[in-house]
Design a protein around this motif. Structure first.
Motif, PDB file in Angstrom:
ATOM      1  N   ASP A  42       7.507  18.063 -19.397  1.00  0.00           N
ATOM      2  CA  ASP A  42       8.651  18.677 -18.819  1.00  0.00           C
ATOM      3  C   ASP A  42       9.483  17.646 -17.938  1.00  0.00           C
ATOM      4  O   ASP A  42      10.511  17.936 -17.306  1.00  0.00           O
ATOM      5  N   GLU A  43       9.273  16.318 -18.328  1.00  0.00           N
ATOM      6  CA  GLU A  43       9.986  15.205 -17.672  1.00  0.00           C
ATOM      7  C   GLU A  43      11.326  15.183 -18.163  1.00  0.00           C
ATOM      8  O   GLU A  43      11.635  15.389 -19.365  1.00  0.00           O
ATOM      9  N   ARG A  44      12.236  14.811 -17.258  1.00  0.00           N
ATOM     10  CA  ARG A  44      13.780  14.605 -17.678  1.00  0.00           C
ATOM     11  C   ARG A  44      13.939  13.034 -17.654  1.00  0.00           C
ATOM     12  O   ARG A  44      13.697  12.298 -16.847  1.00  0.00           O
ATOM     13  N   PRO A  79       8.562  14.919 -27.325  1.00  0.00           N
ATOM     14  CA  PRO A  79       7.512  15.708 -27.191  1.00  0.00           C
ATOM     15  C   PRO A  79       6.593  15.320 -28.504  1.00  0.00           C
ATOM     16  O   PRO A  79       6.958  15.028 -29.465  1.00  0.00           O
TER      17      PRO A  79
END
Length: 390
Positions: free
Chosen positions: A228-230, A267
């Motif tokens: 879920d990193e940005r 991902p």
């Protein structure tokens, strides 16, 4: 309009299939939902097996690859603060891989197709596949305010994971297998020389890292990050600092930093759809399977699918035999599942899995140590990495 093979998708697999069919006089039309510029703007993998290189040569699209591609005879695994080299060439009887970007492969195939005057329709909308379970398949699409129809003998679905081809198959006819990994790869492209002349796969307590390249002057680097990193949270400075932390000191010192011109988070998943044939529709490449990039198999699996499908179509159009087409799905899937296994194994051996804790870390350390000190284990890695036989 009518053609012999309607190809959905103008990525490398669709273009390669179209070019191979052109060499034997089989007509194709390629439909692509995006623009030509968008297709060429995709940044993807660039490690090619020899089988892929040979197939591009058979299609007449390997001249620039042979001139500019980088032949690699080994890779290095980085752990316990050191590099451990796997001699791919020595362990496989002379085989190697070639580093040549997927964008360049696509460009070469596009140029070849355009020079031959073959038809590709870009920026299509509402593409729909009809009657592929019967005897008279056709494809419809919208373009410039009008609906068009293409009648054909076969449809090749080369339009990727999110494309219309697999979604056109009744759910009851399809079985899927999937594994989502709890992390992604944060990658950058930068106009800097690579840290090493070969790829480096690093296992570190902070997470996986990969040192790769596109040319002697363009580097591709990755670090493992939460799923879920940005990407906005990562400045160039933060990325370079984190990359060097995960590398052995000698390698970290060799990293040349500079501004990135592409930065993204990918991902990781394993996905397979079975079968890969539905009547007169054949799924190819990412339309049927996805593998983590750890094993460098995505583009190469698409090429092997193309090889099997091309052989079946050639046999049909030259001899009216359906044997090769009937065997397409089983032949392709046999190779797909071996590559899925290899990519899964590389991923589980090199990445941090929080749920496995210290026990999992010790298992990874033991496996890596065994791998680099056992010729049998090193050979197994090498023969999978350079590509299993067709």
């Amino acid at each position: 309009m009518r053609t012999q093979v309607a190809i959905i998708g103008s990525g490398p697999s669709g273009l390669l299939l179209g070019q191979l069919l052109a060499t034997i006089g089989v007509e194709t039309i390629i439909l692509e939902r995006s623009s030509r510029e968008h297709v060429l703007g995709r940044v993807r993998a660039g490690v090619l097996e020899q089988g892929t290189v040979d197939l591009l040569g058979e299609a007449g699209a390997a001249d620039r690859l042979h001139a500019e591609g980088l032949q690699h005879s080994g890779i290095s695994l980085a752990f316990d603060g050191r590099l451990h080299r796997i001699d791919l060439t020595g362990l496989t009887g002379g085989k190697h891989v070639t580093v040549y970007g997927q964008t360049e492969v696509t460009h070469d195939l596009m140029d070849k197709r355009e020079a031959a005057g073959l038809v590709t329709v870009y920026e299509t909308a509402n593409v729909a596949l009809h009657d592929f379970g019967g005897a008279s398949p056709f494809v419809t699409y919208d373009k410039d305010g009008a609906t068009h129809r293409i009648d054909c003998d076969f449809i090749a679905g080369c339009d990727g994971y999110h494309g219309v081809s697999r979604r056109s198959v009744p759910a009851s006819a399809l079985k899927t297998f999937e594994r989502q990994y709890p992390f992604g790869w944060l990658g950058v492209l930068a106009e800097v020389p690579p840290a090493d002349h070969e790829l480096i796969y690093a296992n570190h307590e902070r997470g996986f890292a990969l040192c790769s390249m596109r040319s002697p002057h363009r580097s591709r680097y990755y670090v493992q990050c939460p799923a879920d990193e940005r990407v906005e949270a990562w400045s160039d400075g933060r990325f370079w600092d984190e990359l060097r932390r995960r590398l052995p000191p000698q390698t970290a010192a060799a990293v040349t930093t500079g501004p990135s011109f592409e930065k993204s988070i990918a991902p990781l998943r394993s996905f397979v759809a079975e079968p890969m044939r539905f009547g007169l529709l054949f799924l190819v490449g990412d339309a049927a399977h996805i593998v983590p990039p750890t094993g460098a198999k995505g583009l190469n699996l698409a090429a092997s699918d193309v090889r099997y499908l091309f052989a079946g179509l050639r046999e049909f159009f030259s001899e009216r035999s359906k044997a090769g087409l009937d065997a397409y799905s089983s032949r392709a899937l046999a190779r797909v599942w071996k590559a899925v296994r290899f990519s899964w194994w590389m991923t589980t051996m090199l990445h941090r899995f929080l749920e496995t804790g210290e026990f999992g870390q010790r298992i990874q350390e033991a496996e890596l140590d065994y791998l680099v000190h056992s010729k049998a284990a090193s050979t197994a890695l090498a023969e999978n990495y350079v590509g299993l036989p067709y």
